[in-house]
Design a protein around this motif. Structure first.
Motif, short mmCIF file in Angstrom:
data_model
loop_
_atom_site.label_atom_id
_atom_site.label_comp_id
_atom_site.label_asym_id
_atom_site.label_seq_id
_atom_site.Cartn_x
_atom_site.Cartn_y
_atom_site.Cartn_z
N ALA A 6 0.84 -1.20 0.00
CA ALA A 6 0.00 0.00 0.00
C ALA A 6 0.87 1.24 0.00
N VAL A 7 0.39 2.28 -0.70
CA VAL A 7 1.09 3.56 -0.77
C VAL A 7 0.11 4.67 -0.35
N LYS A 106 -1.64 -2.48 -5.99
CA LYS A 106 -1.36 -1.91 -4.67
C LYS A 106 -2.57 -1.11 -4.18
N GLN A 107 -2.78 -1.12 -2.88
CA GLN A 107 -3.80 -0.24 -2.30
C GLN A 107 -3.25 1.19 -2.26
N ILE A 108 -4.11 2.15 -2.49
CA ILE A 108 -3.71 3.55 -2.54
C ILE A 108 -4.61 4.37 -1.63
N GLY A 109 -4.00 5.12 -0.73
CA GLY A 109 -4.76 6.00 0.15
C GLY A 109 -4.26 7.43 0.05
N LEU A 110 -5.12 8.37 0.41
CA LEU A 110 -4.75 9.78 0.46
C LEU A 110 -4.81 10.23 1.92
N SER A 164 4.89 -3.01 5.15
CA SER A 164 4.41 -3.18 3.78
C SER A 164 3.73 -1.91 3.27
N ILE A 165 3.78 -0.82 4.08
CA ILE A 165 3.13 0.45 3.74
C ILE A 165 4.18 1.54 3.62
N ALA A 180 6.54 9.02 12.47
CA ALA A 180 6.08 8.85 13.85
C ALA A 180 5.03 7.75 13.94
N ALA A 181 4.30 7.53 12.85
CA ALA A 181 3.31 6.46 12.80
C ALA A 181 3.95 5.10 12.54
N GLY A 182 5.25 5.12 12.22
CA GLY A 182 5.98 3.87 12.09
C GLY A 182 6.09 3.31 10.69
N ILE A 183 5.90 4.17 9.67
CA ILE A 183 6.04 3.69 8.30
C ILE A 183 7.12 4.48 7.56
N ALA A 184 7.67 3.85 6.52
CA ALA A 184 8.68 4.52 5.70
C ALA A 184 8.03 5.63 4.89
N CYS A 185 8.83 6.65 4.59
CA CYS A 185 8.29 7.80 3.87
C CYS A 185 9.28 8.28 2.82
#
Length: 215
Positions: A6-7, A106-110, A164-165, A180-185
């Motif tokens: 997911a991205v 892939k799942q995509i969120g905004l 995976s996000i 801070a939420a624990g995901i790569a950016c």
């Protein structure tokens, strides 16, 4: 890319080229109502990527002006409407990266500090709303970026392992929220102010086209 399921994308400055629009809407109000003159570099350094409440605090702290939130909200919304948000263009390769991810399954969120009305107006105009599985907007959170709440809500919606996000941002504010939420950016920005703030913290890409090669 094989491990990414997911991205999560930021909106302003990441998928849409909106900062000049916001600057052009805000700067006449600041000059007319508070005798504050800013240029586009000031906008990027001080105001871009932040919420209305943050920007009101900056006006009070830097220029010692008494700003009524309801008044400034109404004035900026009127300015946006008069300028027509449908004129805001996509960032280069925005549609291409979304299409690529959709084709890859892939799942995509905004995840944005903008309101849903802005999302609907701009992305709707460019016919991109259908690429997204969900939206987290300003209405959905109590504490916007740089607080991790927006990304934590998105992670909860996905119900996937954090590793995976990935998030895609253009400012240090968004980067701080995602990490801070624990995901790569990934950070995509050509703005010197953001590059300086993020120097040594992450690789900074110059365009979404580079993201196509990286993600």
């Amino acid at each position: 890319m094989s491990t990414t399921k997911a991205v999560l994308f930021d909106l302003d400055g990441t998928l849409i080229d909106s900062e000049l629009f916001y600057f052009s809407s805000w700067s006449p109000i600041l000059k007319r109502e508070f005798a504050i003159e800013i240029d586009f570099k000031d906008w990027l350094n001080i105001f871009a990527g932040h919420t209305l409440d943050h920007n009101i605090s900056m006006l009070k702290d830097r220029w010692y002006v008494d700003v009524n939130r309801d008044f400034l909200w109404a004035e900026t919304r009127k300015s946006y409407a008069d300028a027509d948000m449908k004129t805001i263009q996509l960032m280069p390769f925005a549609k291409e990266i979304l299409q690529f991810l959709k084709n890859e399954g892939k799942q995509i969120g905004l995840v944005t500090s903008s309101y849903k009305s802005t999302v609907d107006t701009v992305l709707g105009h460019h016919q991109l709303l259908g690429y997204f599985d969900f939206f987290v907007t300003r209405e959905d959170v109590e504490s916007p970026k740089p607080d991790p709440e927006p990304y934590l809500k998105a992670i909860h919606k996905l119900n996937l392992p954090k590793d995976s996000i990935v998030a895609v941002e253009d400012t240090s504010t968004g980067f701080a929220s995602a990490t801070a939420a624990g995901i790569a950016c990934f950070v995509v920005s050509v703005q010197e102010s953001q590059q300086d703030r993020l120097s040594g913290k992450t690789e900074i890409l110059s365009s979404l086209k580079d993201l196509l090669k990286t993600i």
